[in-house]
Design an enzyme around this catalytic site. Structure first.
Site, mmCIF file in Angstrom:
data_model
loop_
_atom_site.group_PDB
_atom_site.id
_atom_site.type_symbol
_atom_site.label_atom_id
_atom_site.label_comp_id
_atom_site.label_asym_id
_atom_site.label_seq_id
_atom_site.Cartn_x
_atom_site.Cartn_y
_atom_site.Cartn_z
ATOM 1 N N PHE A 23 0.831 -1.196 0.000
ATOM 2 C CA PHE A 23 0.000 0.000 0.000
ATOM 3 C C PHE A 23 0.867 1.248 0.000
ATOM 4 O O PHE A 23 1.862 1.326 0.733
ATOM 5 C CB PHE A 23 -0.886 0.049 1.254
ATOM 6 C CG PHE A 23 -1.823 -1.114 1.397
ATOM 7 C CD1 PHE A 23 -3.118 -1.044 0.902
ATOM 8 C CD2 PHE A 23 -1.408 -2.279 2.023
ATOM 9 C CE1 PHE A 23 -3.985 -2.120 1.031
ATOM 10 C CE2 PHE A 23 -2.259 -3.365 2.163
ATOM 11 C CZ PHE A 23 -3.554 -3.280 1.665
ATOM 12 N N ASP A 24 0.475 2.208 -0.813
ATOM 13 C CA ASP A 24 0.915 3.574 -0.583
ATOM 14 C C ASP A 24 0.234 4.003 0.718
ATOM 15 O O ASP A 24 -0.779 3.411 1.119
ATOM 16 C CB ASP A 24 0.482 4.449 -1.762
ATOM 17 C CG ASP A 24 0.714 5.924 -1.501
ATOM 18 O OD1 ASP A 24 1.822 6.277 -1.072
ATOM 19 O OD2 ASP A 24 -0.222 6.718 -1.716
ATOM 20 N N VAL A 25 0.744 5.003 1.380
ATOM 21 C CA VAL A 25 0.210 5.355 2.705
ATOM 22 C C VAL A 25 -0.643 6.614 2.674
ATOM 23 O O VAL A 25 -1.835 6.602 3.007
ATOM 24 C CB VAL A 25 1.353 5.514 3.728
ATOM 25 C CG1 VAL A 25 0.795 5.920 5.104
ATOM 26 C CG2 VAL A 25 2.135 4.211 3.840
#
Length: 259
Positions: free
Chosen positions: A12-14
């Site tokens: 995941f990107d955050v």
């Protein structure tokens, strides 16, 4: 890239994907400006400029994200005629610890963790991410930050490093928000990449209508009668709305365009 038949890793990107950084940034600017008697007239414009400036700065020589945020704060203050002292520009990196997850984030992360190994790939410093992870109780298997690779997406270093650590790119899915920062480099790395449903920005032809998600998000009836094409093109069909009124169990209508 087709989705892997049996994904092992989901990364995941955050910020913007798991964390509502837009609300966090807007609140940080408004709060600090108010301290000095200045009012932010257009918070949306400030956030848009924030995104633009950070990408400009990140495309240069590497420096910690905290410093990127300080520079962004000073530049925006100058542009909106806010007399912000350089010693106070730290308000923006200091605000990261108050950027909260979207309400569905942890529930969905828990569901992913039951089926897959999970990881984070983020344009952030280790320390700042540590502040954020207090709100994300899931124990991620791998984390790659900008500080670790001394580079910012869309440069490929994050993805190359993650692939090195897990032994390749097979059976890996990346979930993200930013098109240029995540989708494009992920596709170049031959990964399957899924954009988060909250993300509104995407490549456009210039002929599309203005994006107006609240027309759909704020109306359960519209959500039941209109598909993704209608949502993206901002097309409401009054006939379908009328047909659905009063139906006790959903609305089984033939959509006017596949979605």
């Amino acid at each position: 890239m087709p989705i892997p038949k049996k994904p092992k890793w989901v990364t995941f990107d955050v910020y913007g994907t798991l964390i509502d950084w837009e609300s966090g940034v807007k609140t940080a600017f408004a709060t600090e400006a108010k301290r000095s008697g200045f009012e932010i007239e257009d918070p949306n414009a400030v956030f848009d400029r924030f995104v633009e400036l950070q990408h400009e700065i990140e495309s240069g020589s590497y420096e910690l994200y905290a410093e990127v945020l300080r520079r962004v704060a000073m530049q925006i203050a100058e542009e909106i005629k806010w007399d912000l002292e350089p010693s106070r520009a730290g308000f923006l990196p200091d605000s990261v610890l108050r950027w909260r997850p979207f309400k569905e984030t942890n529930l969905q992360l828990g569901r992913f963790a039951k089926k897959f190994e999970t990881g984070l790939i983020s344009n952030i410093d280790d320390r700042l991410l540590g502040e954020t992870r207090r709100y994300l109780p899931l124990e991620f298997g791998l984390v790659v930050t900008a500080q670790q690779v001394r580079s910012y997406k869309p440069e490929p270093a994050h993805f190359k490093e993650f692939a090195r650590r897990v032994g390749g790119k097979k059976d890996w899915v990346h979930i993200c928000c930013g098109y240029e920062a995540d989708v494009l480099p992920a596709l170049k790395a031959q990964l399957f990449c899924r954009r988060h449903q909250r993300c509104a920005q995407s490549p456009r032809s210039g002929d599309e209508p203005a994006y107006a998600p609240n027309r759909y998000n704020d109306n359960p009836l519209v959500q039941k009668t209109h598909n993704c094409w209608a949502y993206g093109m901002d097309v409401l069909d009054p006939k379908q709305l009328t047909q659905c009124v009063g139906k006790p169990v959903g609305c089984q209508l033939v959509y006017h365009q596949p979605g």
